[in-house]
Design a protein around this motif. Sequence first.
Motif, mmCIF file in Angstrom:
data_model
loop_
_atom_site.group_PDB
_atom_site.id
_atom_site.type_symbol
_atom_site.label_atom_id
_atom_site.label_comp_id
_atom_site.label_asym_id
_atom_site.label_seq_id
_atom_site.Cartn_x
_atom_site.Cartn_y
_atom_site.Cartn_z
ATOM 1 N N MET A 27 -50.076 38.856 -16.491
ATOM 2 C CA MET A 27 -48.656 38.909 -16.844
ATOM 3 C C MET A 27 -48.291 40.279 -17.419
ATOM 4 O O MET A 27 -47.278 40.873 -17.053
ATOM 5 N N PHE A 31 -45.800 43.106 -16.216
ATOM 6 C CA PHE A 31 -44.810 43.639 -17.153
ATOM 7 C C PHE A 31 -44.807 45.170 -17.116
ATOM 8 O O PHE A 31 -43.759 45.807 -16.987
ATOM 9 N N PRO A 98 -42.965 38.275 -28.061
ATOM 10 C CA PRO A 98 -42.959 37.681 -26.724
ATOM 11 C C PRO A 98 -42.345 38.663 -25.721
ATOM 12 O O PRO A 98 -41.373 39.353 -26.046
ATOM 13 N N ARG A 100 -41.116 39.311 -21.521
ATOM 14 C CA ARG A 100 -40.692 38.604 -20.324
ATOM 15 C C ARG A 100 -40.343 39.669 -19.287
ATOM 16 O O ARG A 100 -39.752 40.681 -19.628
ATOM 17 N N ARG A 102 -38.277 41.021 -16.222
ATOM 18 C CA ARG A 102 -37.003 40.736 -15.569
ATOM 19 C C ARG A 102 -37.144 40.913 -14.067
ATOM 20 O O ARG A 102 -37.743 41.876 -13.607
ATOM 21 N N SER A 188 -44.597 35.400 -14.611
ATOM 22 C CA SER A 188 -44.147 36.268 -15.708
ATOM 23 C C SER A 188 -42.622 36.341 -15.855
ATOM 24 O O SER A 188 -42.136 36.510 -16.965
ATOM 25 N N PRO A 189 -41.830 36.209 -14.762
ATOM 26 C CA PRO A 189 -40.376 36.212 -14.992
ATOM 27 C C PRO A 189 -39.854 34.865 -15.502
ATOM 28 O O PRO A 189 -38.746 34.790 -16.009
ATOM 29 N N LEU A 191 -41.788 32.527 -17.455
ATOM 30 C CA LEU A 191 -42.391 32.080 -18.699
ATOM 31 C C LEU A 191 -42.521 33.258 -19.655
ATOM 32 O O LEU A 191 -43.201 34.223 -19.349
ATOM 33 N N PRO A 192 -41.849 33.200 -20.823
ATOM 34 C CA PRO A 192 -42.053 34.289 -21.785
ATOM 35 C C PRO A 192 -43.475 34.189 -22.331
ATOM 36 O O PRO A 192 -44.004 33.095 -22.483
ATOM 37 N N PHE A 193 -44.101 35.329 -22.559
ATOM 38 C CA PHE A 193 -45.502 35.271 -22.968
ATOM 39 C C PHE A 193 -45.791 36.259 -24.078
ATOM 40 O O PHE A 193 -45.052 37.218 -24.302
ATOM 41 N N GLN A 194 -46.857 35.996 -24.796
ATOM 42 C CA GLN A 194 -47.360 36.894 -25.814
ATOM 43 C C GLN A 194 -48.874 36.710 -25.814
ATOM 44 O O GLN A 194 -49.367 35.764 -25.193
ATOM 45 N N THR A 197 -50.586 33.292 -25.887
ATOM 46 C CA THR A 197 -50.252 32.331 -24.830
ATOM 47 C C THR A 197 -51.500 31.923 -24.051
ATOM 48 O O THR A 197 -51.588 30.820 -23.524
#
Lengths: 268, 234
Positions: A27, A31, A98, A100, A102, A188-189, A191-194, A197
């Motif tokens: 992810m 990004f 987090p 995300r 786009r 990845s677009p 589900l917001p992730f950090q 996660t």
Amino acid sequence: MAVGLTLIFGVMRVVNFAHGDMMVWGMYLAFVLATRAGLDPYLAFPVCAVALFALGVVVQRGLVDPIIEAPHEMQILLMLGVALVLENTALLIFGPEPARVRSPLARLAWEVGPLYVDVARLVTFAVAVVLTLALSLFLYRTDLGRLIRASADNHYGALVIGADVRRIYATAFGIGAACVGAAGALVSPILPFQPPTGLSLSVTSFNIVIIGGMGSLVGAFIGGLLVSVAESLGAVFLRPSLKELFSFSLLIVILLFRPAGLFGKRTP
Amino acid sequence: MLRLEGVEAGYGDVVAVRSVSLEVRAGEIVALIGSNGAGKTTTLRAIAGLLPLRRGSVELEGRRLNGLGSAAVVRAGVAHVPEGRQLFPTMTVGENLELGARTAEGRAYRPQTLARVFDLFPRLAERRAQLAGTLSGGEQQMVAIGRALMARPRLLMLDEPSLGLAPVVVGSIFANLAAINRDGLTILLVEQNVLRALKCSHRAYVLENGTITLSGASATLLADERIKRAYLGR
């Protein structure tokens, strides 16, 4: 994602706890590619797959290989270690906020009769279907794929026929990691992730794989569908924060009635 | 063709085979006989590169094989039909056979060799699409031998091909081994069934407690008093 995990487990009987963290790396890679190179994640997923393939091969060759004969617990500890390293490296580089990605696709929706179909999810699903099909073609129709299945079936037998089992394992681990790389980029677009996660993703993958049956590709695919449907229904009928209640209840029910999973084989 | 010189091998602290020297000449069937636990399987595994040698050497046509690992030994032309057959049970008979073609020559002649294997074991042609794990013991043994032949080896090693099979099946397997040998393939055979092994081989070695105690032409050994007493129950 679950397909990758099932491949790694099926071939090497290594339980890959770093799976979710590898996905988070996929992810973050998507990004970086999107923010720095302006590459849409729906185009960038092959790049992520290739990068994670390399990571998978390195982890297998450098870390798993030396202890492949060791008992399961050792491998679990090792993979937990890898998971921690991956998670904290991500934390160090990308920070705890987090993120995300786009993508213009993620904002599109088609109206089909009374339903709204999210285009991004549809594309993700289509790619997942294609990848699963491609992977089974590879495993059933090519020499290397057959060797991977053979090594999964009988490790000693593969040695007997003169297969380079180390190389086969590295390839299988690489492909497993590539699947998560692709999956990571594709979601990845949505589900917001950090960095943390990864853990919940690993848990979800395990849930899917256990429901579907360890080592079965079809099982992983069907298990994935079941779990996501269960979670969506849970989110609709209860509260969104309770959605996991449904998937884990499903897990318990499956374990009670079919301990080997829906498509799993009992190992004697 | 194959020469073992002072081979020592074992598992952990156990030395299973001590200073074994033997020779297999081109075109021969050589039997390695002895009772359970004498070290026959260990010897074959050491030749196949599945078990590291502690001491000694294994040479195929003057080329050192020991220390190369099983993949290189197969490429050098040694195919191994292991004890317990070690097939891939959830794969089809056809896939099992084709997986045996791991050498360059095996890959190049895959269709021809497959035809020859089906010629030797017509039953396998009928069961080609069946999963190997669902076959009877005798059929599985045929698959194991066929899989080894697919590599187009120069030396075929068999570990207890008669184990657990009905006498009638054993008879047909041994007849096939003789046919394979007439094709020009050299065979090293490990057997507990001493009578069968001596009858079908040219020469034989007797392994006892990890060392070779007796060797010679199979016909001579068949008449030897010690063999008769120890292995043939006469």
